[in-house]
Design a protein around this motif. Structure first.
Motif, PDB file in Angstrom:
ATOM      1  N   THR A  56     -56.227 -10.863  37.202  1.00 33.82           N
ATOM      2  CA  THR A  56     -56.437 -10.172  35.932  1.00 33.82           C
ATOM      3  C   THR A  56     -56.927  -8.745  36.178  1.00 33.82           C
ATOM      4  N   ARG A  65     -68.872 -15.481  32.259  1.00 34.44           N
ATOM      5  CA  ARG A  65     -68.345 -14.764  31.101  1.00 34.44           C
ATOM      6  C   ARG A  65     -68.272 -15.703  29.900  1.00 34.44           C
ATOM      7  N   ALA A  68     -64.795 -15.476  24.667  1.00 40.18           N
ATOM      8  CA  ALA A  68     -64.144 -14.355  23.981  1.00 40.18           C
ATOM      9  C   ALA A  68     -63.794 -13.240  24.958  1.00 40.18           C
ATOM     10  N   GLU A  69     -64.670 -13.014  25.937  1.00 38.47           N
ATOM     11  CA  GLU A  69     -64.422 -11.964  26.921  1.00 38.47           C
ATOM     12  C   GLU A  69     -63.243 -12.326  27.818  1.00 38.47           C
ATOM     13  N   LEU A  71     -60.790 -14.464  27.172  1.00 39.47           N
ATOM     14  CA  LEU A  71     -59.568 -14.489  26.353  1.00 39.47           C
ATOM     15  C   LEU A  71     -59.010 -13.087  26.107  1.00 39.47           C
ATOM     16  N   ALA A  72     -59.864 -12.083  26.212  1.00 39.46           N
ATOM     17  CA  ALA A  72     -59.431 -10.705  26.002  1.00 39.46           C
ATOM     18  C   ALA A  72     -59.116  -9.985  27.314  1.00 39.46           C
ATOM     19  N   THR A  73     -59.197 -10.686  28.431  1.00 36.56           N
ATOM     20  CA  THR A  73     -58.951 -10.085  29.740  1.00 36.56           C
ATOM     21  C   THR A  73     -57.472 -10.158  30.075  1.00 36.56           C
ATOM     22  N   ARG A  74     -56.855  -9.018  30.275  1.00 38.44           N
ATOM     23  CA  ARG A  74     -55.411  -8.973  30.513  1.00 38.44           C
ATOM     24  C   ARG A  74     -55.054  -9.433  31.920  1.00 38.44           C
ATOM     25  N   GLY A  90     -49.542  -7.032  27.138  1.00 38.66           N
ATOM     26  CA  GLY A  90     -50.859  -7.341  26.609  1.00 38.66           C
ATOM     27  C   GLY A  90     -51.290  -8.774  26.809  1.00 38.66           C
ATOM     28  N   GLU A  91     -50.597  -9.521  27.658  1.00 42.61           N
ATOM     29  CA  GLU A  91     -50.907 -10.944  27.832  1.00 42.61           C
ATOM     30  C   GLU A  91     -52.244 -11.125  28.541  1.00 42.61           C
ATOM     31  N   CYS A  92     -53.037 -12.079  28.035  1.00 47.31           N
ATOM     32  CA  CYS A  92     -54.377 -12.315  28.560  1.00 47.31           C
ATOM     33  C   CYS A  92     -54.502 -13.726  29.118  1.00 47.31           C
ATOM     34  N   SER A  95     -56.448 -20.002  27.106  1.00 49.38           N
ATOM     35  CA  SER A  95     -57.367 -21.140  27.070  1.00 49.38           C
ATOM     36  C   SER A  95     -56.579 -22.434  27.289  1.00 49.38           C
TER      37      SER A  95
END
Length: 253
Positions: A56, A65, A68-69, A71-74, A90-92, A95
């Motif tokens: 990532t 972490r 939410a953090e 899940l927002a990591t590309r 933009g894929e992260c 989950s």
């Protein structure tokens, strides 16, 4: 013979990514293998490494972490086949819930690897949360929970007595269990446990492995080259796990 796409076929597409999983579904592979790590707030994420750094654009331990953090990591570009499609824009990091939702409409077998820390430990309640996620998604009948650590597989069976389980075995894990003979005996005593053996170890101990487990409880990983794919497809085992399921399916015919 069951062909399992390792980390969603990581030599073709970005590993453990929704885009890679979608392409694996379209390829017609029999099964998928992916890895689960929990965040600090107890959310299961699909990522192999304990650190975000390799796959990532983030860094640091997943377990430190919040969900939410992560899940927002590309996802990092350049994974998989350089000539093939990369991650979606933009894929992260996905989950476990997102991944199970994607596979729920399919018939694919799901090999869900539970990743521990270096000491073989898990956060309290992690196994129960993963088991609950499988049942909530309605995929429990097609799921196999896998791990290198036998105590984790025992936890799975305590939490879910009917669970299908798979032990991963390589030279290091066999040594930690007292040698290949003791490792095979331990897993053979776990009813129905499949054992996926690293290909070089399996080749070196073939008769011993087959004798201890039999055809339906034995697999080989990670089998990627055309000659080794052909070899293991011809052997009496349940499955091969591969980063190149396209080559394996073509060879199987």
């Amino acid at each position: 013979m069951i062909i399992v796409g390792h980390r969603g076929a990581r030599n073709l597409w970005p590993e453990n990514s929704l885009s890679g999983f979608r392409r694996l579904i379209a390829s017609g592979a029999d099964a998928v293998e992916f890895d689960v790590q929990e965040t600090r707030d107890g959310t299961a994420m699909v990522i192999h490494d304990p650190l975000l750094d390799r796959t990532t654009q983030g860094s640091g331990p997943v377990r430190e972490r919040m969900a939410a953090e992560v899940l927002a990591t590309r996802l990092r570009e350049g994974q998989g086949d350089p000539a093939g499609p990369g991650a979606d824009e933009g894929e992260c990091v996905p989950s476990l819930t997102q991944v199970l939702r994607l596979f729920a409409p399919t018939r694919m077998e799901l090999h869900v690897e539970i990743k521990t820390d270096a000491a073989g430990e898990l956060p309290a309640g992690a196994v129960a949360r993963i088991v609950r996620a499988l049942h909530d998604a309605g995929v429990q009948e097609r799921s196999i929970l896998t791990c290198f650590v036998p105590e984790v597989l025992a936890q799975v069976r305590e939490c879910w007595p009917g669970a299908r389980v798979l032990a991963s075995l390589d030279h290091r894990s066999a040594e930690m269990l007292g040698g290949i003979g003791r490792a095979l005996a331990r897993y053979a005593a776990l009813p129905g446990c499949i054992v996926a053996v690293e290909k070089k170890l399996l080749a070196a101990t073939w008769s011993q492995c087959l004798g201890a487990l039999g055809t339906e409880r034995l697999g080989a990983w990670v089998v990627n080259e055309p000659d080794e794919i052909a070899h293991w497809l011809a052997m009496p085992i349940r499955q091969i796990t591969t980063d190149r399921p396209d080559l394996a399916m073509a060879a199987r015919g």
